[in-house]
Design a protein around this motif. Structure first.
Motif, PDB file in Angstrom:
ATOM      1  N   ARG A  76     -39.326  -3.505   5.229  1.00  0.00           N
ATOM      2  CA  ARG A  76     -38.995  -4.906   4.906  1.00  0.00           C
ATOM      3  C   ARG A  76     -37.496  -5.008   4.697  1.00  0.00           C
ATOM      4  O   ARG A  76     -36.896  -4.156   4.045  1.00  0.00           O
TER       5      ARG A  76
ATOM      6  N   SER B  84     -35.427 -12.762   6.655  1.00  0.00           N
ATOM      7  CA  SER B  84     -36.476 -11.866   6.193  1.00  0.00           C
ATOM      8  C   SER B  84     -37.149 -11.226   7.402  1.00  0.00           C
ATOM      9  O   SER B  84     -37.433 -11.904   8.384  1.00  0.00           O
TER      10      SER B  84
ATOM     11  N   GLU C 191     -40.353  -8.388   8.250  1.00  0.00           N
ATOM     12  CA  GLU C 191     -41.421  -7.486   7.845  1.00  0.00           C
ATOM     13  C   GLU C 191     -41.831  -6.739   9.102  1.00  0.00           C
ATOM     14  O   GLU C 191     -42.420  -7.311  10.021  1.00  0.00           O
TER      15      GLU C 191
END
Length: 186
Positions: free
Chosen positions: A72, A93, A95
């Motif tokens: 992450r 972000s 992931e």
């Protein structure tokens, strides 16, 4: 083939095989946790983001590279001001299920890193700008031919997301995703 040439050939093959064995042992014996920590630190320094990396593994053949799994990368939640004018990124972000990075061999001999290919697959890629956002779910991304001409300056610790990314960064990419949301709409 004369006896002398046979000896030279055998010596060359022996030295080449020994070199490959040494490279293989280096990759096997190098502590994987140390590699993971080093990559995490470099990602934190270059992006200004919070980084959590899963398992890391090195490979030497067919091209030198590294593979990361279950990782992450999040820009700091406290950063509310827009990033540099070149990107305008407010936050991002990632992931990742898998990240593969291939590097060129010859620059490594000069103690430089040249990224030939970066391939990522993950469940979330999100980028927010002051007036817009992009969200890709179940995505795959491949970046090739990364080029930039100048060294990256090191802004202060409070620099906004993306401030450490070179302004003259050039690359090619392909992306695919199961679901794409841009600016709040699908």
């Amino acid at each position: 083939m004369t006896r002398r040439w046979r000896k030279i050939l055998m010596l060359s093959l022996g030295l080449g095989g020994g070199f490959l064995l040494l490279l293989g042992l280096t990759a096997v014996l190098m502590p994987q946790d140390g590699v993971r920590q080093m990559v995490g630190q470099q990602l934190r320094l270059s992006t200004g983001a919070e980084v959590s990396l899963g398992e890391a593994s090195l490979r030497l053949l067919p091209k030198p590279g590294i593979r990361l799994s279950s990782s992450r990368i999040h820009s700091a939640a406290a950063a509310r001001e827009p990033g540099p004018a070149a990107t305008g990124v407010r936050s991002f972000s990632l992931e990742l299920e898998r990240l593969d990075v291939d590097v060129a061999m010859l620059p490594l001999l000069r103690r430089a890193i040249s990224i030939e290919r970066l391939a990522a697959a993950g469940s979330l890629l999100q980028i927010e700008w002051p007036d817009d956002r992009l969200v890709a779910k179940d995505f795959s991304l491949e970046i090739t031919d990364l080029v930039w001409s100048e060294a990256v300056d090191s802004p202060g610790a409070e620099a906004p997301p993306g401030a450490r990314i070179p302004e003259d960064l050039v690359f090619r990419f392909t992306v695919g995703c199961a679901e794409l949301e841009v600016g709040g709409g699908r």
